[in-house]
Scaffold this motif. Structure first.
Motif, PDB file in Angstrom:
ATOM      1  N   ASN A  35       0.863  -1.008   0.162  1.00 15.61           N
ATOM      2  CA  ASN A  35      -0.074   0.164  -0.407  1.00 15.61           C
ATOM      3  C   ASN A  35       1.004   1.458  -0.461  1.00 15.61           C
ATOM      4  O   ASN A  35       1.521   1.518   1.263  1.00 15.61           O
ATOM      5  N   ASN A  36       0.508   2.051  -1.160  1.00 14.91           N
ATOM      6  CA  ASN A  36       2.543   2.836  -1.579  1.00 14.91           C
ATOM      7  C   ASN A  36       1.090   3.713  -1.632  1.00 14.91           C
ATOM      8  O   ASN A  36       2.079   5.198  -2.390  1.00 14.91           O
ATOM      9  N   ALA A  37      -0.013   4.557  -2.153  1.00 14.21           N
ATOM     10  CA  ALA A  37      -0.883   5.539  -2.507  1.00 14.21           C
ATOM     11  C   ALA A  37      -0.506   6.092  -1.347  1.00 14.21           C
ATOM     12  O   ALA A  37      -0.619   6.483   0.238  1.00 14.21           O
ATOM     13  N   GLY A  38       0.112   8.072  -1.824  1.00 21.90           N
ATOM     14  CA  GLY A  38      -0.130   8.967  -0.652  1.00 21.90           C
ATOM     15  C   GLY A  38      -0.115  10.422  -1.538  1.00 21.90           C
ATOM     16  O   GLY A  38       0.566  10.661  -2.324  1.00 21.90           O
ATOM     17  N   ILE A  39      -0.874  11.332  -0.355  1.00 20.32           N
ATOM     18  CA  ILE A  39      -1.276  12.484  -1.382  1.00 20.32           C
ATOM     19  C   ILE A  39      -0.505  13.649   0.297  1.00 20.32           C
ATOM     20  O   ILE A  39      -0.638  13.147   1.188  1.00 20.32           O
ATOM     21  N   THR A  40       0.053  14.703   0.073  1.00 22.87           N
ATOM     22  CA  THR A  40       0.095  15.778   0.872  1.00 22.87           C
ATOM     23  C   THR A  40      -0.717  16.889   0.813  1.00 22.87           C
ATOM     24  O   THR A  40      -1.173  17.485  -0.965  1.00 22.87           O
ATOM     25  N   ARG A  41      -1.488  17.890   1.288  1.00 21.29           N
ATOM     26  CA  ARG A  41      -2.209  18.709   1.101  1.00 21.29           C
ATOM     27  C   ARG A  41      -1.634  19.162   2.602  1.00 21.29           C
ATOM     28  O   ARG A  41      -3.033  19.862   3.675  1.00 21.29           O
ATOM     29  N   ASP A  42      -0.525  20.288   3.060  1.00 27.63           N
ATOM     30  CA  ASP A  42       0.145  20.742   4.401  1.00 27.63           C
ATOM     31  C   ASP A  42      -0.214  22.258   4.355  1.00 27.63           C
ATOM     32  O   ASP A  42      -0.266  22.692   3.145  1.00 27.63           O
ATOM     33  N   ASP A  43      -0.425  22.195   5.427  1.00 23.34           N
ATOM     34  CA  ASP A  43      -1.079  23.794   5.933  1.00 23.34           C
ATOM     35  C   ASP A  43      -0.703  23.622   8.057  1.00 23.34           C
ATOM     36  O   ASP A  43      -0.833  22.526   8.155  1.00 23.34           O
ATOM     37  N   LEU A  44      -0.839  24.363   8.312  1.00 24.63           N
ATOM     38  CA  LEU A  44      -0.998  24.291   9.769  1.00 24.63           C
ATOM     39  C   LEU A  44      -2.418  24.063  10.213  1.00 24.63           C
ATOM     40  O   LEU A  44      -3.423  24.445   9.281  1.00 24.63           O
ATOM     41  N   LEU A  45      -3.171  23.779  11.129  1.00 27.54           N
ATOM     42  CA  LEU A  45      -4.171  23.356  11.995  1.00 27.54           C
ATOM     43  C   LEU A  45      -4.965  24.545  11.635  1.00 27.54           C
ATOM     44  O   LEU A  45      -6.180  24.495  10.850  1.00 27.54           O
ATOM     45  N   PHE A  46      -4.653  25.705  12.221  1.00 31.62           N
ATOM     46  CA  PHE A  46      -5.568  26.980  12.237  1.00 31.62           C
ATOM     47  C   PHE A  46      -6.068  27.193  11.079  1.00 31.62           C
ATOM     48  O   PHE A  46      -7.063  28.197  10.612  1.00 31.62           O
ATOM     49  N   LYS A  47      -5.092  26.881  10.123  1.00 36.11           N
ATOM     50  CA  LYS A  47      -5.686  27.621   8.283  1.00 36.11           C
ATOM     51  C   LYS A  47      -6.048  26.019   7.258  1.00 36.11           C
ATOM     52  O   LYS A  47      -6.488  26.127   6.628  1.00 36.11           O
ATOM     53  N   MET A  48      -6.064  25.056   7.669  1.00 33.49           N
ATOM     54  CA  MET A  48      -6.451  23.892   7.410  1.00 33.49           C
ATOM     55  C   MET A  48      -8.258  23.384   6.581  1.00 33.49           C
ATOM     56  O   MET A  48      -8.363  23.506   7.936  1.00 33.49           O
ATOM     57  N   PRO A  49      -8.042  23.636   5.549  1.00 37.33           N
ATOM     58  CA  PRO A  49     -10.285  23.351   5.561  1.00 37.33           C
ATOM     59  C   PRO A  49      -9.898  22.198   5.420  1.00 37.33           C
ATOM     60  O   PRO A  49      -9.519  21.251   5.282  1.00 37.33           O
ATOM     61  N   SER A  87       4.211   4.202   6.294  1.00 34.22           N
ATOM     62  CA  SER A  87       3.905   4.723   6.772  1.00 34.22           C
ATOM     63  C   SER A  87       5.003   5.471   6.402  1.00 34.22           C
ATOM     64  O   SER A  87       5.288   6.269   5.525  1.00 34.22           O
ATOM     65  N   SER A  88       5.369   6.565   7.763  1.00 34.70           N
ATOM     66  CA  SER A  88       6.328   7.694   7.559  1.00 34.70           C
ATOM     67  C   SER A  88       6.820   8.113   9.017  1.00 34.70           C
ATOM     68  O   SER A  88       6.264   8.408   9.753  1.00 34.70           O
ATOM     69  N   ARG A  89       8.035   9.123   8.823  1.00 28.83           N
ATOM     70  CA  ARG A  89       8.591   9.303   9.581  1.00 28.83           C
ATOM     71  C   ARG A  89       7.559  10.509  10.180  1.00 28.83           C
ATOM     72  O   ARG A  89       7.778  10.677  11.471  1.00 28.83           O
ATOM     73  N   SER A  90       6.853  11.053   9.835  1.00 34.01           N
ATOM     74  CA  SER A  90       6.498  12.169   9.679  1.00 34.01           C
ATOM     75  C   SER A  90       4.925  11.986  10.582  1.00 34.01           C
ATOM     76  O   SER A  90       3.956  12.433  11.582  1.00 34.01           O
ATOM     77  N   ALA A  91       4.384  10.130  11.258  1.00 33.91           N
ATOM     78  CA  ALA A  91       3.988   9.864  11.962  1.00 33.91           C
ATOM     79  C   ALA A  91       4.011  10.701  13.171  1.00 33.91           C
ATOM     80  O   ALA A  91       3.065  10.443  14.137  1.00 33.91           O
ATOM     81  N   LEU A  92       5.095  10.598  14.038  1.00 37.32           N
ATOM     82  CA  LEU A  92       5.728  11.083  15.184  1.00 37.32           C
ATOM     83  C   LEU A  92       5.124  12.752  15.024  1.00 37.32           C
ATOM     84  O   LEU A  92       5.879  12.890  16.392  1.00 37.32           O
ATOM     85  N   GLY A  93       4.624  13.263  13.949  1.00 37.32           N
ATOM     86  CA  GLY A  93       4.785  14.712  14.095  1.00 37.32           C
ATOM     87  C   GLY A  93       5.682  15.684  13.434  1.00 37.32           C
ATOM     88  O   GLY A  93       6.652  15.006  13.060  1.00 37.32           O
ATOM     89  N   ASN A  94       5.056  16.995  12.610  1.00 39.30           N
ATOM     90  CA  ASN A  94       5.562  16.656  12.000  1.00 39.30           C
ATOM     91  C   ASN A  94       4.708  18.495  11.316  1.00 39.30           C
ATOM     92  O   ASN A  94       3.308  18.314  10.909  1.00 39.30           O
ATOM     93  N   ARG A  95       5.474  19.420  11.553  1.00 37.95           N
ATOM     94  CA  ARG A  95       4.975  21.016  11.347  1.00 37.95           C
ATOM     95  C   ARG A  95       3.879  21.036  10.699  1.00 37.95           C
ATOM     96  O   ARG A  95       4.780  20.817   9.226  1.00 37.95           O
ATOM     97  N   GLY A  96       2.642  21.484   9.912  1.00 35.24           N
ATOM     98  CA  GLY A  96       1.983  21.976   8.844  1.00 35.24           C
ATOM     99  C   GLY A  96       1.583  20.797   8.551  1.00 35.24           C
ATOM    100  O   GLY A  96       1.595  20.467   7.145  1.00 35.24           O
ATOM    101  N   GLN A  97       1.517  19.350   9.032  1.00 36.40           N
ATOM    102  CA  GLN A  97       0.806  18.508   8.333  1.00 36.40           C
ATOM    103  C   GLN A  97       0.548  17.293   9.370  1.00 36.40           C
ATOM    104  O   GLN A  97       0.629  16.446   9.167  1.00 36.40           O
ATOM    105  N   VAL A  98      -0.639  18.050   9.817  1.00 38.56           N
ATOM    106  CA  VAL A  98      -1.161  17.506  10.861  1.00 38.56           C
ATOM    107  C   VAL A  98      -2.638  16.504  10.610  1.00 38.56           C
ATOM    108  O   VAL A  98      -2.331  15.597  11.245  1.00 38.56           O
ATOM    109  N   ASN A  99      -2.731  16.647   9.292  1.00 39.72           N
ATOM    110  CA  ASN A  99      -3.176  15.858   8.178  1.00 39.72           C
ATOM    111  C   ASN A  99      -2.751  14.172   7.962  1.00 39.72           C
ATOM    112  O   ASN A  99      -3.168  13.530   8.113  1.00 39.72           O
ATOM    113  N   TYR A 100      -1.687  14.868   7.066  1.00 38.37           N
ATOM    114  CA  TYR A 100      -0.809  13.055   7.103  1.00 38.37           C
ATOM    115  C   TYR A 100       0.197  12.902   8.157  1.00 38.37           C
ATOM    116  O   TYR A 100       0.082  11.139   8.247  1.00 38.37           O
ATOM    117  N   ALA A 101       0.233  14.079   9.383  1.00 37.66           N
ATOM    118  CA  ALA A 101       1.017  12.965  10.310  1.00 37.66           C
ATOM    119  C   ALA A 101      -0.005  11.835  10.560  1.00 37.66           C
ATOM    120  O   ALA A 101      -0.035  11.065  11.674  1.00 37.66           O
TER     121      ALA A 101
END
Length: 198
Positions: A35-49, A87-101
């Protein structure tokens, strides 16, 4: 070897089921799922639609649930299977990636649970969590933050113990190991492939 290309929206349960059935028809079984499908839609929490949250969770996590659900029926019947989830190292937390993490942390929980459920049927389930890899997706991230891909990679490399970023083949070789019989007693694990970064 032989290969068949199948276009599939991995967020559509009917399309995923049809893809799974077509693989079985073409090859007589379904033995490995990556399973390798993935996208990003990065933004800070307060701005993320909300649509950006939903798109990333659906593509990066729900698609894995759907593909695993479709594949497991063939693997359980055959009493053999290898599932590898990205998965990703971002699973541990990454600024601007609350959705991806959140999605990539979910992948790790999904992996551990499926290993418990499918283990009695000789199906192993593992996850690979890459750090920074030189791909089109990370190049797009670099450009979005006002950097070139090369500059971005140099910056990341400075904070990585191996002092470089990964190449896609280095992640692929770990996936190939987990999909092989050499890893027949490895299940429920998330293997971080990140050059020693913490």
């Amino acid at each position: 070897g032989r290969a068949v290309g199948i276009g599939c929206d991995v967020t559509d349960p009917a399309a995923v089921a049809a893809m799974s059935d077509r693989v079985v028809q073409a090859y007589g079984g379904l033995h490995v799922l990556v399973n390798n499908a993935g996208i990003t839609r990065d933004d800070l929490l307060f701005k993320m639609p909300l649509p950006h949250w939903e798109a990333v969770l659906t593509t990066n996590l729900t698609s894995m649930f759907l593909c695993c659900q479709a594949a497991q029926q063939h693997m359980v019947a055959a009493r053999y299977g290898r599932i590898v989830n990205l998965s990703s190292r971002s699973a541990l937390g990454n600024r601007g990636q609350v959705n991806y993490a959140a999605a990539k942390a979910g992948v790790q929980g999904l992996t551990a649970t499926l290993a418990i459920e499918l283990g009695p049927y000789n199906v192993t389930v593992n996850a690979v969590a890459p750090g920074y890899v030189a791909t089109a997706m990370t190049a797009a991230t670099a450009q979005r933050v006002g950097s070139s891909p090369e500059e971005h990679q140099r910056m990341v490399a400075e904070h990585t113990p191996l002092r470089r970023v990964a190449q896609p083949t280095e992640i692929a070789s770990v996936i190939a190991f987990l999909a092989s019989d050499d890893a027949s007693y490895v299940s429920g694990q998330t293997l971080y492939v990140n050059g020693g970064a913490r």
